[in-house]
Scaffold this motif. Sequence first.
Motif, PDB file in Angstrom:
ATOM      1  N   TYR A 172      86.321  21.683  47.731  1.00 58.38           N
ATOM      2  CA  TYR A 172      87.527  21.656  46.835  1.00 58.38           C
ATOM      3  C   TYR A 172      87.994  20.153  47.512  1.00 58.38           C
ATOM      4  O   TYR A 172      88.113  20.027  48.458  1.00 58.38           O
ATOM      5  N   VAL A 173      88.515  19.407  46.449  1.00 59.55           N
ATOM      6  CA  VAL A 173      88.936  17.880  46.920  1.00 59.55           C
ATOM      7  C   VAL A 173      90.139  17.577  46.036  1.00 59.55           C
ATOM      8  O   VAL A 173      90.329  17.817  44.757  1.00 59.55           O
ATOM      9  N   THR A 174      91.032  16.997  46.575  1.00 61.71           N
ATOM     10  CA  THR A 174      92.244  16.503  45.809  1.00 61.71           C
ATOM     11  C   THR A 174      92.667  14.953  46.620  1.00 61.71           C
ATOM     12  O   THR A 174      92.152  14.783  47.602  1.00 61.71           O
ATOM     13  N   LEU A 180      91.524  11.383  50.565  1.00 60.47           N
ATOM     14  CA  LEU A 180      90.942  12.352  49.854  1.00 60.47           C
ATOM     15  C   LEU A 180      91.225  13.634  50.970  1.00 60.47           C
ATOM     16  O   LEU A 180      90.949  13.397  51.995  1.00 60.47           O
ATOM     17  N   TYR A 181      91.647  14.701  50.433  1.00 65.99           N
ATOM     18  CA  TYR A 181      91.978  15.975  51.168  1.00 65.99           C
ATOM     19  C   TYR A 181      90.753  17.082  50.971  1.00 65.99           C
ATOM     20  O   TYR A 181      90.585  17.284  49.590  1.00 65.99           O
ATOM     21  N   ASP A 186      82.775  25.214  55.356  1.00 67.05           N
ATOM     22  CA  ASP A 186      83.053  25.821  56.565  1.00 67.05           C
ATOM     23  C   ASP A 186      84.319  26.051  56.898  1.00 67.05           C
ATOM     24  O   ASP A 186      85.018  26.411  57.863  1.00 67.05           O
ATOM     25  N   ARG A 187      84.983  25.977  55.579  1.00 67.75           N
ATOM     26  CA  ARG A 187      86.545  26.370  55.814  1.00 67.75           C
ATOM     27  C   ARG A 187      87.716  25.453  56.349  1.00 67.75           C
ATOM     28  O   ARG A 187      88.853  26.110  57.056  1.00 67.75           O
ATOM     29  N   CYS A 188      87.210  24.437  56.583  1.00 68.79           N
ATOM     30  CA  CYS A 188      87.892  23.362  57.498  1.00 68.79           C
ATOM     31  C   CYS A 188      88.734  22.350  56.617  1.00 68.79           C
ATOM     32  O   CYS A 188      88.219  22.304  55.445  1.00 68.79           O
ATOM     33  N   ILE A 189      89.580  21.611  57.118  1.00 67.14           N
ATOM     34  CA  ILE A 189      90.210  20.499  56.077  1.00 67.14           C
ATOM     35  C   ILE A 189      89.995  19.356  56.652  1.00 67.14           C
ATOM     36  O   ILE A 189      89.929  19.069  57.905  1.00 67.14           O
ATOM     37  N   GLU A 190      89.183  18.250  55.994  1.00 64.95           N
ATOM     38  CA  GLU A 190      88.794  16.942  56.433  1.00 64.95           C
ATOM     39  C   GLU A 190      89.751  15.906  55.523  1.00 64.95           C
ATOM     40  O   GLU A 190      89.982  16.330  54.389  1.00 64.95           O
ATOM     41  N   ILE A 191      90.070  14.920  56.131  1.00 62.27           N
ATOM     42  CA  ILE A 191      90.845  13.740  55.419  1.00 62.27           C
ATOM     43  C   ILE A 191      90.142  12.672  55.555  1.00 62.27           C
ATOM     44  O   ILE A 191      89.914  12.187  56.736  1.00 62.27           O
TER      45      ILE A 191
END
Length: 360
Positions: A172-174, A180-181, A186-191
Motif C-alpha cells: 500500500y502506498v500514499t 511516499l509512505y 513484510d508489514r513494515c513502513i518505509e518512507i
Amino acid sequence: MSETRSDWSKLCPDLLRSIFGRLIISKDFYRSRTVCSDWYSVSTTCVPTAYPWRILLDEDSTLLFDPGEDNIYEIGHPELDLLKTHVMASCSNWLLVGRAGLNLYLQNVFTRERINLPECLRLAIENSSSCLWINERTRDYVVACSSKQGCLFSCKKGDVTWLCHERIECAYVTYKDGKLYVYTFDRCIEILDLSGDLLVQGNPYRNHPFHIDDSHPKSVVITSSGELLIVVTFKGVNNRYVNEVLNRSFNVYKMNLDNGNWERVYSIGGEMLIFGHGVTIKAPIKGINGWGIKGDTICFGGDEEDIFPSSDRRNRTTNCGVFDLATDTQTSLDVPFFKSFWFVPEYEIVDHETGFFFLV
C-alpha cells in the motif's frame, strides 16, 4: 427611540475570519464574499472547509451528488466511460484512470481536461495500490502505483518514463509533502523521499512491523499534522453497541514513539478520511445535512466491485456510507447505481450554465 443600525461591512477582520472559517465550501461561502469589498478581501485569507462529494455511475449517466447542497448534477463524459475503466485514485477534482491495454491518465471531473501519463506495461490496473497528488493551479502532480508483484513505480509532471523503486515491495502506498509512505509485504513502513529517490534515514517505523489483525486489509494514512496511522478494514462485523451488522468497520492504530508499540486510537484528530485517499482532510464543524460527514469519520465506498468493474453488477446497490470511529456506528448511503465513490472537489468560480464552482 431611534434604532441603532449595524454596518456589516465594518466587522473586524478577526471576526470575519471566524465566520468564514465556519463555512464549508458551498454557495454560502461564495455568497458571503460578495457582501462588500472588505468581506471579499478577508475571505481571500481563509481556507473554507472542503467536504466529500460522490460520483454515481450507471450505464446511461454520470451523476455528482453534493451532500452540502443536497443536489445531484448530471454530467456528460462521452470520452470517459467510467463503467469500462478503473478509477484507481483521486485528488481534488482529478481522477487517476486506467483501462486494460491503455496508458493511465488523469481526468478532471468538471472540465474534462485530461493529462496523459507515460507508458508502463508493468503497472497493474486492478487490485493494486495507487495514489495521486495534484496542484490545481500549476498542474504539478505525483502518481505512484504498484505492480501485481509489488514493484513500486512513480512519475511526476515532466517525466517521460516511470521511475521504478526496486528496493521496496509495496502492499500500500500514499503520498504527502514530497514523500511516499509505503506499507510493505513484510508489514513494515518505509518512507521514500522523491526529491532524491532515497529512503528516509531515521524512519521511526522501519523496525516496528505491524502484526495486528494480520488477515485483514491494511492502509496507511497521513494526517494534516504529519502523524502516520494504519487503518485495518473489516467487512460484515457486528456493532458493539447495537444489534446491527456493519457493511464496513475500521480500526485505526498509531505507533507509540516512546516504546514502538502500535496502539489503537478512536480519533483522527477531529479530521476525516476518505477511505483509500491516504491523507486526512479538515472536517466540517457540524455534520453535513444528516449524512454523518463530520470529524473522526471515515467515508467508504463499499465492496471492491464498486471500485472496479465486475461482470455481475446489474441490479446491484452499492454499499457506501460513513463510519464513526468514536461510536463504532455507520450512516448507510446505499444508492441504486453500479458504481459509486467519493472525491473531495475544490472550486471557486461559478459556471452559470452548470452551477458548478471551479478552482482556477
